[in-house]
Write an enzyme that holds these catalytic residues in place. Sequence first.
Site, PDB file in Angstrom:
ATOM      1  N   LYS A  12     -34.810  57.995  40.184  1.00 32.92           N
ATOM      2  CA  LYS A  12     -36.078  58.000  39.452  1.00 32.92           C
ATOM      3  C   LYS A  12     -36.689  59.395  39.473  1.00 32.92           C
ATOM      4  O   LYS A  12     -37.219  59.870  38.472  1.00 32.92           O
ATOM      5  CB  LYS A  12     -37.040  56.984  40.065  1.00 32.92           C
ATOM      6  N   ASP A  73     -44.609  52.143  38.114  1.00 32.47           N
ATOM      7  CA  ASP A  73     -44.128  50.778  38.346  1.00 32.47           C
ATOM      8  C   ASP A  73     -43.616  50.270  37.018  1.00 32.47           C
ATOM      9  O   ASP A  73     -44.332  50.299  36.015  1.00 32.47           O
ATOM     10  CB  ASP A  73     -45.228  49.867  38.882  1.00 32.47           C
ATOM     11  N   GLY A 155     -30.638  50.634  37.547  1.00 29.90           N
ATOM     12  CA  GLY A 155     -31.364  49.383  37.302  1.00 29.90           C
ATOM     13  C   GLY A 155     -30.700  48.520  36.241  1.00 29.90           C
ATOM     14  O   GLY A 155     -29.498  48.244  36.299  1.00 29.90           O
ATOM     15  N   LYS A 177     -31.491  59.132  26.524  1.00 30.55           N
ATOM     16  CA  LYS A 177     -32.279  58.032  27.095  1.00 30.55           C
ATOM     17  C   LYS A 177     -33.725  58.458  27.316  1.00 30.55           C
ATOM     18  O   LYS A 177     -34.665  57.697  27.049  1.00 30.55           O
ATOM     19  CB  LYS A 177     -31.665  57.561  28.414  1.00 30.55           C
ATOM     20  N   HIS A 182     -39.158  53.848  28.224  1.00 28.03           N
ATOM     21  CA  HIS A 182     -40.524  53.467  28.562  1.00 28.03           C
ATOM     22  C   HIS A 182     -41.156  54.489  29.504  1.00 28.03           C
ATOM     23  O   HIS A 182     -42.322  54.842  29.362  1.00 28.03           O
ATOM     24  CB  HIS A 182     -40.523  52.084  29.210  1.00 28.03           C
ATOM     25  N   ARG A 183     -40.372  54.993  30.445  1.00 27.99           N
ATOM     26  CA  ARG A 183     -40.888  55.980  31.406  1.00 27.99           C
ATOM     27  C   ARG A 183     -41.238  57.290  30.691  1.00 27.99           C
ATOM     28  O   ARG A 183     -42.262  57.900  30.959  1.00 27.99           O
ATOM     29  CB  ARG A 183     -39.866  56.216  32.512  1.00 27.99           C
TER      30      ARG A 183
END
Length: 197
Positions: A12, A73, A155, A177, A182-183
């Site tokens: 991450k 999150d 994930g 990506k 979303h990140r």
Amino acid sequence: MKIILASSNVKKAVEIRDILKTFEVVCYSDMIPAFEIVENGKSFQENALIKAKAVYAKIQGIMNESFWVLSDDSGLVVDALGGEPGIFSARYSGEGSDVANLQKVISKLQEKGINESRAYFCAASAIVGEKGDYCVHGFAYGKVITTPRGQHGFGYDPIFIHTNHSVTFAEMDRLQKNTLSHRFKSLELIQILLRYL
């Protein structure tokens, strides 16, 4: 501006550093011993803020420069599973491993006789600092499949196919990506926010 990442997840951290290129991003566990944070919120936003506030409380006494604590999150929401795994995405299987979590989603879809379902990723990115607490959201819409594909990412990436694409997130390189995820979308908003704080 230093950003302290409220995570010790190396993959991450790499993804976030790729996106926040103009900031120095450091994992909090590189500064203090890692500690358990109870994520008992009822939404992605609540959990992101819980993590960021917990790390900020531990770090602020040892920092002698301006900084923000950033927490993310995120999770997968699958229509056919009634919104699961949702906020429990990281610990869906009970084991907490990526492989076990992924397999549980696949198994639950197969039990329903379903090979694919509409789904989306949600990321809540929170920043906490001396100027306050803020949270923004990013989304990636598409579908999940029951046959994992690809070696990249982490994930649920091997089973998620973004709308208007034919490959999974795990089949995309990091650059591709990161422009769809979303990140990426939530961190873009964080960057805009930081310009005005």
